[in-house]
Structures are given as C-alpha cells and as structure tokens.
Write an enzyme that holds these catalytic residues in place. Sequence first.
Site, PDB file in Angstrom:
ATOM      1  N   SER B 219      -3.192  -5.404   0.256  1.00 44.42           N
ATOM      2  CA  SER B 219      -3.362  -3.973  -0.117  1.00 44.42           C
ATOM      3  C   SER B 219      -2.270  -3.541  -1.003  1.00 44.42           C
ATOM      4  CB  SER B 219      -3.407  -3.209   1.276  1.00 44.42           C
ATOM      5  OG  SER B 219      -2.135  -3.246   1.678  1.00 44.42           O
ATOM      6  N   ARG B 223      -3.750  -2.579  -4.376  1.00 45.09           N
ATOM      7  CA  ARG B 223      -3.603  -1.073  -5.107  1.00 45.09           C
ATOM      8  C   ARG B 223      -3.009  -0.872  -6.405  1.00 45.09           C
ATOM      9  NH1 ARG B 223      -1.016   0.117  -0.963  1.00 45.09           N
ATOM     10  NH2 ARG B 223      -2.659   0.950   0.451  1.00 45.09           N
ATOM     11  N   ASN B 227      -5.152   0.005 -10.007  1.00 44.52           N
ATOM     12  CA  ASN B 227      -4.788   1.692 -10.349  1.00 44.52           C
ATOM     13  C   ASN B 227      -4.700   1.251 -11.876  1.00 44.52           C
ATOM     14  OD1 ASN B 227      -4.794   4.158  -8.934  1.00 44.52           O
ATOM     15  ND2 ASN B 227      -4.135   2.533  -7.436  1.00 44.52           N
TER      16      ASN B 227
END
Lengths: 156, 283
Positions: B219, B223, B227
Amino acid sequence: MNINLTMIGQTIGFFIFIVFCVKYVWPPLVQAMQDRQKKIADGLAASDRANQDLELAQQRATQELREARDEAATIVEKANKRANQIVEEAKTEAREQGDRLLAQARDEIEQERQQARDALRAEVATLAIAGAEKILESSVDAKAHSEMLDKLSAEL
Amino acid sequence: MAGESPAEYIQHHLTNLTYGKLPAGFERNGTELQEATWTMAQSAEEARAMGFMAFHVDTLFMSALTGIIFLVLFRMVARNATSDQPGKLQNLVEMVVEFTQDLVKNTFHGRNPMIGPIALTVFVWVFLQNSLKLIPVDYIPALTSAIGIEYTKIVPTTDPNATFGMAIGVFLMVLYYSIKVKGVGGFTKELTFSPFNHWSLSWFNLILETVGLLTKPFSLALRLFGNMYAGEVIFILIALLPFWAQWALQVPWLIFHILVVTLQAFIFMVLTIVYLSMAHEEH
C-alpha cells in the site's frame, strides 16, 4: 513499467541515506535546537529573577526613603525644640541680669544719696557754726537772722 | 518530438532509460544476438525483454541526486548549526526537523532515537523526488535527447521500482525492529496467535498476519506511485495541447500538485512512522 534491479538499488540507496542522516545530520541539528531551547528558557528565568530583584530593590528604596524622611523630621523637631529652649534660656538670663543690674544701680544710687545726705549734714553743722559766729559778731537782727536762716535752709 | 503521434509521445515520455541484459536469441536491428549482452535498451520492447536484470538509469540517477542534495544541504546546515540566532537556511531546516520531530513524538509511542532521522530522511527525500515533477515534462528529456540519450523519465516516484524500493526498505526495518523488540519467539507468536488465540488456528492466523504484514509495503509503494504516475500522465496529456492553450490547464494542475507533492511525501513519512511504531508495540 518493468520491475527490475532498480528496486533493489533504490532500497540500498534508501538505507545509505538513512544511515548518513542518523549519523551526521540529525544529532547536531537536534542538539543545536535543544541548546537554543535551554538558552531561551534560562534567559526567561533570568529575566523573571531580575524583575523580582528589581521589585524588591524598589520596595527597599521606598522604605529607606520613608525612614530617612521620618528621621529628618525628628531631627528638625528636636532642633526646633532646642532652639526654643536656647532662646528661652537666653531670655531668662537676660531678664535676670537686667534685674541684677537694676538692683545694683538702685543700691549705688541709694548709697550715693546717703553719702550726699551725710556730707550735707556735716556741711549743715559747719554752716550753723559759721552762721552763729557771724551772728555773734554782728548785732542780732531778727530780720537779718531770719534772712540768714532762710539762706541757710535754702542751702540745704 | 515533432512527427510523433500522441500515443507515441506519451509512450516515449513514460519509458525509462534502461540498462540491462538482453537475453540470447533476441532479435536486434535485424540480427539475432548470439549471447546475453548488457546494453542500453533502445526501445520499450528491448527494455521489456530485459526482464528483471535491468536498471532504470534515470530513476537511480535522479533519486540518488535528490538524496545527495538533501544530505549535503542538511549536513552543511548541521555542521554550522548554532544555538544562537539561526540563519535563514538553518531556520528552514530546523522547521522541517522540528516538524518531523513533533510528528514522531505524537505518533511513535516507543523509545527509539532512530525513528526521527528515519522519518526526516523519508520525508525530505520523497518530497524532493516528487518535486522533480514540477519541472515541465519536456525540458529535461529535450536536453538529454540533445546529447544523445533517447529516454529520460526524471521523476523517480513515477517509477514503481523506486517506490517499491523504498517500501521494501521500510518493510525490512519493520521486520528488523519487530524481531529486535519482541525477539524471534515473540514475533512468531504475534504472527501465529492473533487474532485467534488458539493453537489449532495458528495456521490461519499466520496467513492472516502475513497478508497484513505484506500489505503494508504494497500500500505504501502503490499509493505514492499511483498518485505520482497519474499526475505525470495528466501533465503529459496537457503538454499535447497547442502551446498557447497549455497554461489554462497546466497552471491549476501545477498548483494542485504543489499540494500533492508535499502531501504524498507527508503520507509516506507518517505511514513509515506508524508501521515502525506498530513494530515496536507488544500485542
């Protein structure tokens, strides 16, 4: 977007950077910041203390000033009293001396009068003898006698 | 990049400069390679064919460069750090340090002096890597292609290798501290006896806990990568517009990304601290 050795390279780099940061970057920075915090805290405490000292000093100064004023007032009062006393004493003394001088003068006057009277008395006797001599030499003239006696008495 | 179709343009911008081992039998420029060779990939297909045995030169270079900039800058300030009135640079550095320090104090409940510098490194490094994105997408590639380098993708965090690399670093630290604080036995116990505290369910616990453990770096990496990659793609798409119209979309997107860049770095740092804090806690 292939996963390859780059990933491992990145991990190695990551650890190298962390080790460097742990050893050479973090400690001096944190130390400097802590030192500054301590310095500021010390400075604030010192200024607090100085404020308290100042207040105390001011209180003491006020008190001392009041005491000095009281003392001065006492001294002035005492001096005034003493001056009055001196004046009073001088007055009394002067009066006494005056009285004494007056009495002395009166005594002297009295004495002189007495002397004068005594001298006069002596003189009167002499005069009376002189008068009698004169009367015995010349005829007794009542008129002349009386005139002579008048003269005699006027001479007294 | 004149004469390219938009798809080629985008593709080109999303390809890393790759140095790797081409397998034997790969057909290159019409000739078949006799044996495996280490070489610079000349196309996306070649890069793909290299498989795991390859490096993204641009990613590694830029991430190393940003890391060195960070360390040199901070080291310089740290060496001249004064406890009297600090200069402007020292002020800035101290602001960042204090920020991370406070965060660690509030988030991390164990007692470990290493966490502060780890968090600082993660934050500033990721921030600088993300910041490269604020350079217009064509500037650096145009420069490098002028000196003969075909592909350049300057933002390391738009490369999953970089984000996974850092996440693996965090994961290794989590494992290290878990074992250091709780011991091998304690850590094994934690993996096998929770959430169901019964020996017969320990195999189930192990699966559950292992998945939980592995999710953390995944994660973390995905993440940041997601992004940054999405933002980069949008920048490239905007760059396809006629030059006089680009600013209308670019400016708002750029301003938005000043926030995203900082926020993602911040999130990466916070999660690192949280994971490490969890590694220190006894259950």
